[in-house]
Design an enzyme around this catalytic site. Structure first.
Site, PDB file in Angstrom:
ATOM      1  N   GLU A  60       0.861  -1.327  -0.390  1.00  0.00           N
ATOM      2  CA  GLU A  60       0.019   0.159   0.007  1.00  0.00           C
ATOM      3  C   GLU A  60       0.291   0.940  -0.101  1.00  0.00           C
ATOM      4  OE1 GLU A  60      -0.737  -2.684   1.560  1.00  0.00           O
ATOM      5  OE2 GLU A  60      -3.611  -2.585   0.163  1.00  0.00           O
ATOM      6  N   HIS A 129      -9.990  -5.434   9.056  1.00  0.00           N
ATOM      7  CA  HIS A 129     -10.765  -4.821   7.472  1.00  0.00           C
ATOM      8  C   HIS A 129     -12.083  -4.320   8.253  1.00  0.00           C
ATOM      9  CE1 HIS A 129      -8.011  -8.196   6.621  1.00  0.00           C
ATOM     10  NE2 HIS A 129      -8.382  -8.514   5.802  1.00  0.00           N
TER      11      HIS A 129
END
Lengths: 325, 328
Positions: A60, A129
């Protein structure tokens, strides 16, 4: 109007924008041939190929930094981060680089970059998440933050994001992805900084964000049978935040509750509360109330998970307490 | 671009002028720092001039350079004027970033200087992004990242090289290995003393050059640029070099990390006097040509400094502008 899911509506905006603007490209893990983990790019790879629908390694920080450089040099990257938790590895890039380039270049560089992906608690996704973290980005000068709560706004806000010259977070609550609703056909843009009055009312104002809008609307409907009239405001973007619509509502109702799934300290509720206190103190008939998710990492087990988010019961209770003040 | 004309005189002249300009400006800035004219940090590039110069000689204004905290040399070699650079460090309106950045945030995107940076690592990723734009737009542009050995242990090095490699991006990764990250020796920070050899881990060419030999740097850059523009992907170039001033002005020249003897040895390898000897032996210019270049540059830099010192301060009322492109 056509009936579409939230994800379909956002994808329509992306597809239209990619047709119109050849400088748009999407990066992310699975954003290419696979069509996106949440079908965010389904069908687009076949049309636009691997350079515009770019699968990435799991890095990322790397691809956020790469997209920052791309936005500085004439293209319009869309980072499909899947879950917002994942981009925390790229916070240094986002906060030190992406958000500051326009300023540091004295306005000579643009930063047309969209960061889109899933937020929100649910599905026992547990703490890596389930994050939302948008208050973090509201705090930083240079970012726009859009929080659509329905398919029409998903299309309209995403369309606006894809034409913005500033970096935009477009955050999609996981509970909303399959929500269906009417969506305007063809070009549809929702401007940033314009809240929606999701329901008009006179007794109290409830500002609710993303999925909480739907809970608040249901409570408003239920309480209407008791003669209680709630006004529900959906800010739609929190950077910029339409404080005027909120103030106007408070002038009418005299009472304000802010419902937000994210953490309370230094959050959106704190910001709205401070603003209304500074600019609308005399309009208030009761102390402003906030209802937030618990200030804890998100637990896994359904019974624990349910205990950390505002639900209809806690929203109703908060409304009743506010009205009793 | 100064390397493609085939005119050796023109190339040598440009390289010498550029290196000497960097040296003269840096020495001027060092004096200005002592005089209190520079308001923040000042990391000079003295001793490393051949790297920026040799690479930038092959670039066009459209090629995008992403630089470091030690970025004055990159800015000057990319075409920023001494006056605009000095004025920026003086915090003036006429500075290259209009006083918003200082030494570590020099921006001149109109000539491809996409920023120097106070954070080690991100320039590597951003250069990959410029490469991505070039690939998507088929523009023929190249992204160039300059970074030090200190960035090599940072995740951005790994992620940036890997991304550029897998997408065959037109990017030059230029590692200026000056042996110390601030004052931490590279030998302490890495088990592998070389940077270039890491390229094989990403499946791309890695080239090691003498970073104090401007022609060697230039030659390596020209080949990497050829590869990039031909769609053959990125190249990692490690230029072995040395800074002969402190990490930042106001710090000690030596310390526990290096000795006076080591600094003296590297001064012997000074890239400017070395190139001067080379020019004279190749007879592309004469002593008097070079002396004239030097005196012209000294005059230019003196004038630039006077201009910067007399320039207006930015209006405080403009501080909030340019956070966003659009207003709401």
């Amino acid at each position: 109007m056509t009936e579409r899911t939230f994800t379909e509506a956002a994808r329509e905006a992306l597809s239209d924008a990619m047709d119109a603007d050849p400088t748009i490209f999407v990066v992310g893990e699975g954003a290419g041939e696979r069509g996106g983990n949440f079908e965010t790019t389904a069908g687009l790879y076949e049309k636009h190929g691997p350079v515009r629908l770019c699968d990435t390694p799991i890095c990322e920080r790397g691809f956020i930094g790469m997209c920052t450089g791309a936005a500085m040099t004439g293209t319009r990257p869309v980072v499909d981060f899947m879950f917002t938790d994942f981009i925390l590895d790229g916070l240094g890039e986002l906060i030190n680089q992406t958000s500051k380039m326009q300023y540091m270049s004295n306005g000579r560089l643009k930063m047309p970059m969209v960061l889109r992906g899933c937020i929100g608690i649910g599905h026992s996704a547990a703490t890596h998440h389930s994050g939302s973290y948008y208050p973090l980005f509201v705090h930083i000068p240079g970012f726009r933050v859009a929080l659509p709560s329905n398919p029409a706004d998903a299309k309209g806000l995403f369309a606006t994001a894809l034409r913005s010259e500033d970096p935009v977070f477009f955050m999609e609550h996981r509970h909303l992805l399959n929500l269906k609703g009417p969506v305007p056909e063809g070009e549809h843009r929702v401007p940033f900084g314009q809240a929606a009055v999701a329901r008009e009312g006179t007794d109290a104002t409830v500002v609710a964000l993303t999925v909480m809008v739907h809970h608040a609307l249901q409570i408003a409907e239920e309480l209407s049978s008791e003669g209680i009239s709630l006004e529900i405001i959906d800010p739609r973007t929190v950077a910029p935040l339409d404080t005027e619509t909120i103030l106007e509502s408070v002038r009418k109702t005299g009472r304000l509750l802010i419902v937000d799934e994210t953490f309370m300290p230094c959050g959106i509720g704190a910001e709205i509360s401070a603003h209304v206190t500074e600019h609308g103190f005399d309009e208030l008939d009761a102390p402003i109330k906030r209802l937030n998710g618990a200030h804890v990492p998100t637990p896994y087990s359904p019974s624990l998970e349910q205990a950390v988010i505002p639900d209809r019961t806690s929203i109703e209770q908060a409304v009743r307490e506010l009205l009793a003040e | 671009m100064h390397g493609d004309s085939g005119d050796r005189f023109e190339l040598h002249r440009w390289l010498y002028r550029t290196m000497f300009t960097i040296r003269t400006v840096e020495e001027r800035l060092a004096r200005s720092f002592m005089a209190g004219l520079i308001h923040g940090a000042c990391h000079t590039y003295v001793g490393e001039e051949a790297v920026a110069t040799g690479v930038c000689a092959g670039l066009t204004d459209d090629d995008a350079v992403f630089s470091t905290h030690r970025g004055h040399g990159h800015a000057l070699a990319k075409g920023v004027s001494p006056a605009a650079l000095i004025a920026e460090l003086y915090g003036r309106e006429t500075g290259v970033s209009h006083g918003r950045g200082g030494s570590m945030h020099l921006f001149a995107p109109e000539i491809g200087l996409m920023g120097t940076s106070g954070i080690v690592g991100p320039c590597i990723l951003q250069a990959a992004g410029a490469g991505y734009s070039a690939k998507l737009l088929e523009s023929g542009r190249v992204g160039v990242a300059f970074f030090g050995d200190g960035a090599v242990g940072n995740g951005a090095f790994h992620e940036g090289l890997n991304l550029a490699a897998i997408y065959d991006l037109p990017v030059l990764f230029i590692c200026e290995n000056n042996l110390y990250a601030t004052e931490v020796p590279f030998s302490h920070a890495s088990r592998n003393p070389d940077v270039a050899s890491r390229a094989s881990g990403y499946g791309i060419p890695g080239v090691m050059v003498d970073g104090n030999d401007v022609l060697a740097v230039h030659e390596a850059a020209i080949e990497a640029l050829r590869r990039a523009r031909a769609g053959e992907g990125p190249t990692l170039i490690e230029a072995k070099t040395y800074r002969t001033r402190p990490h930042a002005e106001g710090m000690g020249l030596t310390g526990v990390y290096r000795t006076e003897e080591e600094v003296a040895e590297w001064r012997e390898k000074d890239p400017i006097s070395r190139f001067r000897r080379r020019i004279l032996s190749e007879e592309t210019m004469t002593e008097s040509d070079l002396d004239r270049i030097e005196s012209d540059i000294r005059n230019e830099v003196d004038e630039a400094e006077r201009e910067a010192a007399a320039a207006p301060w930015p209006d405080g009322g403009t501080a909030p502008s340019h956070v966003y492109r659009e207003t709401t």
